[in-house]
Design a protein around this motif. Structure first.
Motif, PDB file in Angstrom:
ATOM      1  N   PHE A  70       0.830  -1.210   0.000  1.00 31.09           N
ATOM      2  CA  PHE A  70       0.000   0.000   0.000  1.00 31.09           C
ATOM      3  C   PHE A  70       0.862   1.258   0.000  1.00 31.09           C
ATOM      4  N   LYS A  71       1.972   1.209   0.703  1.00 37.15           N
ATOM      5  CA  LYS A  71       2.863   2.370   0.741  1.00 37.15           C
ATOM      6  C   LYS A  71       3.442   2.669  -0.639  1.00 37.15           C
ATOM      7  N   SER A  72       3.832   1.623  -1.354  1.00 39.30           N
ATOM      8  CA  SER A  72       4.465   1.809  -2.658  1.00 39.30           C
ATOM      9  C   SER A  72       3.463   2.130  -3.763  1.00 39.30           C
ATOM     10  N   GLY A  73       2.191   1.820  -3.501  1.00 44.56           N
ATOM     11  CA  GLY A  73       1.178   2.023  -4.529  1.00 44.56           C
ATOM     12  C   GLY A  73       0.964   0.812  -5.408  1.00 44.56           C
ATOM     13  N   ASP A  74       1.708  -0.269  -5.145  1.00 45.81           N
ATOM     14  CA  ASP A  74       1.485  -1.503  -5.899  1.00 45.81           C
ATOM     15  C   ASP A  74       0.075  -2.030  -5.639  1.00 45.81           C
ATOM     16  N   THR A  75      -0.415  -1.758  -4.431  1.00 44.51           N
ATOM     17  CA  THR A  75      -1.803  -2.055  -4.082  1.00 44.51           C
ATOM     18  C   THR A  75      -2.513  -0.739  -3.814  1.00 44.51           C
TER      19      THR A  75
ATOM     20  N   VAL B 223      -4.594  -2.201  12.211  1.00 43.28           N
ATOM     21  CA  VAL B 223      -3.193  -1.966  12.546  1.00 43.28           C
ATOM     22  C   VAL B 223      -2.358  -1.725  11.283  1.00 43.28           C
ATOM     23  N   ILE B 224      -2.691  -2.396  10.182  1.00 44.91           N
ATOM     24  CA  ILE B 224      -1.984  -2.168   8.920  1.00 44.91           C
ATOM     25  C   ILE B 224      -2.227  -0.736   8.452  1.00 44.91           C
ATOM     26  N   ALA B 225      -3.468  -0.310   8.543  1.00 47.59           N
ATOM     27  CA  ALA B 225      -3.803   1.063   8.167  1.00 47.59           C
ATOM     28  C   ALA B 225      -3.021   2.065   9.003  1.00 47.59           C
ATOM     29  N   ASN B 226      -2.912   1.787  10.305  1.00 46.42           N
ATOM     30  CA  ASN B 226      -2.169   2.690  11.193  1.00 46.42           C
ATOM     31  C   ASN B 226      -0.712   2.816  10.763  1.00 46.42           C
ATOM     32  N   LEU B 227      -0.100   1.685  10.417  1.00 48.94           N
ATOM     33  CA  LEU B 227       1.306   1.690  10.026  1.00 48.94           C
ATOM     34  C   LEU B 227       1.510   2.398   8.688  1.00 48.94           C
ATOM     35  N   VAL B 228       0.590   2.195   7.756  1.00 48.44           N
ATOM     36  CA  VAL B 228       0.688   2.863   6.460  1.00 48.44           C
ATOM     37  C   VAL B 228       0.508   4.377   6.629  1.00 48.44           C
ATOM     38  N   GLU B 229      -0.477   4.764   7.431  1.00 48.55           N
ATOM     39  CA  GLU B 229      -0.726   6.187   7.676  1.00 48.55           C
ATOM     40  C   GLU B 229       0.456   6.833   8.393  1.00 48.55           C
ATOM     41  N   ALA B 230       1.088   6.087   9.299  1.00 42.53           N
ATOM     42  CA  ALA B 230       2.229   6.626  10.040  1.00 42.53           C
ATOM     43  C   ALA B 230       3.386   6.962   9.108  1.00 42.53           C
ATOM     44  N   ASP B 231       3.445   6.272   7.971  1.00 47.19           N
ATOM     45  CA  ASP B 231       4.476   6.541   6.968  1.00 47.19           C
ATOM     46  C   ASP B 231       3.984   7.507   5.890  1.00 47.19           C
TER      47      ASP B 231
END
Length: 410
Positions: free
Chosen positions: A270-275, A283-291
């Motif tokens: 999700f961070k890279s935009g591949d997804t 928790v995944i959303a939290n980690l992505v948003e934190a970055d």
């Protein structure tokens, strides 16, 4: 943001037909309907588990307790020196904690059947099997003082009770959410239809959870998208309903960039935009948003699947007093807050929300929002006896789902 240790080991759920049927043969299983009550057998009545009595009173601790747990549920400081609720428990009770980390629900069931363990943090796809096989005993909640502060929405539910009798102590809960990148996916979706759209403009950038249990997500969508199928419970699918879910997932596969089971890969994708859109955990959303990646999440209008875990005591526990002390400790406000933040889920104890280091944590995880969780259909193992109460048809069991998932993925 302190990175929690989320459900990276959450089950691959490889449940064989023999195990599923052995657990409930001739007695039915629990309804997974959101907001449901105690475990009900097809036709309405609750199934009758083996006659095992709950502990009547607490005695002195036996000096140790042997646990089977998900990774992150019994932290002793070895992963992070600041994350330790095991040693304080040992100091307070004199019970040394020995933990066996399990990677799947199937593994948990098999470990508990060895008789070497006193308690287990069972998910809903394992709990009824443990009850029906006589592996775990009813729990005397009067001997667990902190139980009184557990959210009512988690008490006496299909995955932790039978016929109004508690078989465990609720630990926590969470929903499987829809997440998307706001810089790509427009307008903001409110339905799982965005991941099942055959003409999706996001082809190759859709993601889904890699497990046969994901078939339930397709079934949940079909409950409203194709009501003529008559699906009432996403874990109770007859042959025709299962085939409809399989067909939908085969169609979806054309748009899938990758399936995920490792949360770190989901974060990076999700961070890279591949997804750009697909199933996630909070928790995944939290980690992505934190970055600083531009993502949002929602519980879609159809509802979602999810999980709720339960601490259960072995019927032949060698250290029952220490086991009960652990059950009370792990849902005490401070420990329950610690494990919820570390693991990434809503705590079970209402008072834990006052103890979290992040004061908005319980809002983020909807811990007190029963309306929110009423839309969550908690993971349950599919069995041949239809969990929705139908008696005029045979439903598909998990072995059929496993074969179907292999076929879907090719």
């Amino acid at each position: 943001m302190r990175s929690p240790r989320p459900r990276f080991a959450r089950p691959s759920l490889v449940v064989t037909a023999a195990l599923a049927l052995a657990a409930v043969a001739g007695c039915g299983g629990g309804s997974s309907t959101a907001g449901g009550g105690s475990a009900a057998a097809p036709g309405g009545g609750a199934f009758t588990p083996p006659k095992i009595e709950a502990l009547k009173s607490l005695g002195p601790g036996e000096g140790q307790v042997n646990l089977v747990a998900w990774a992150g549920y019994a932290e002793d400081g070895s992963n992070d020196p600041k994350v330790d609720w095991v040693h304080p428990f040992e100091k307070a009770t004199g019970c040394t904690v020995n933990t066996k980390t399990a990677g799947t629900s199937d593994e948990m069931v098999n470990l508990m059947k060895t008789g070497e363990y006193d308690a287990v943090s069972a998910s809903g796809d394992a709990s009824l099997r443990l009850i029906a096989s006589g592996t775990v005993a009813p729990v005397n909640t009067d001997l667990v003082p902190n139980y009184k502060d557990v959210f009512d929405g988690l008490k006496l539910k299909p995955w932790n009770s039978v016929n109004g009798v508690a078989y465990g102590i609720p630990h926590g809960r969470g929903a499987n959410l829809l997440m998307w990148r706001t810089d790509t996916v427009k307008p903001a979706p409110d339905s799982w239809g965005v991941v099942f759209d055959p003409g999706s403009p996001y082809k190759g950038k859709v993601t889904a959870y890699d497990s046969p249990i994901y078939i339930a997500d397709a079934a949940l969508y079909l409950m409203s998208a194709k009501p003529e199928l008559g699906i009432k419970d996403p874990y109770a699918l007859d042959d025709k309903q299962l085939q409809a879910a399989v067909d939908l997932l085969k169609q979806q596969k054309q748009n899938i960039g990758e399936y995920w089971s490792d949360y770190t890969k989901a974060v990076q994708s999700f961070k890279s935009g591949d997804t750009v859109v697909g199933t996630t955990w909070q928790v995944i959303a939290n980690l992505v948003e934190a970055d600083k990646a531009p993502v949002e999440t929602t519980l879609p209008k159809e509802g979602s699947t999810g999980w709720s875990d339960t601490w259960m005591v072995a019927a032949k526990a060698k250290h029952p007093n220490c086991a009960y002390k652990w059950l009370d400790w792990i849902i005490s406000p401070t420990a329950n807050a610690q494990v919820a933040e570390w693991f990434g889920e809503a705590p079970s104890n209402a008072k834990a929300c006052e103890q979290t280091s992040d004061k908005s944590f319980c809002d983020t995880y909807h811990a007190t929002d029963e309306e929110y969780f009423s839309k969550v259909h908690y993971w349950t193992t599919p069995i041949a006896q239809c969990l929705d109460g139908r008696t005029d048809v045979k439903c598909t069991d998990y072995s059929a789902w496993t074969r179907a998932w292999t076929e879907i993925k090719g």
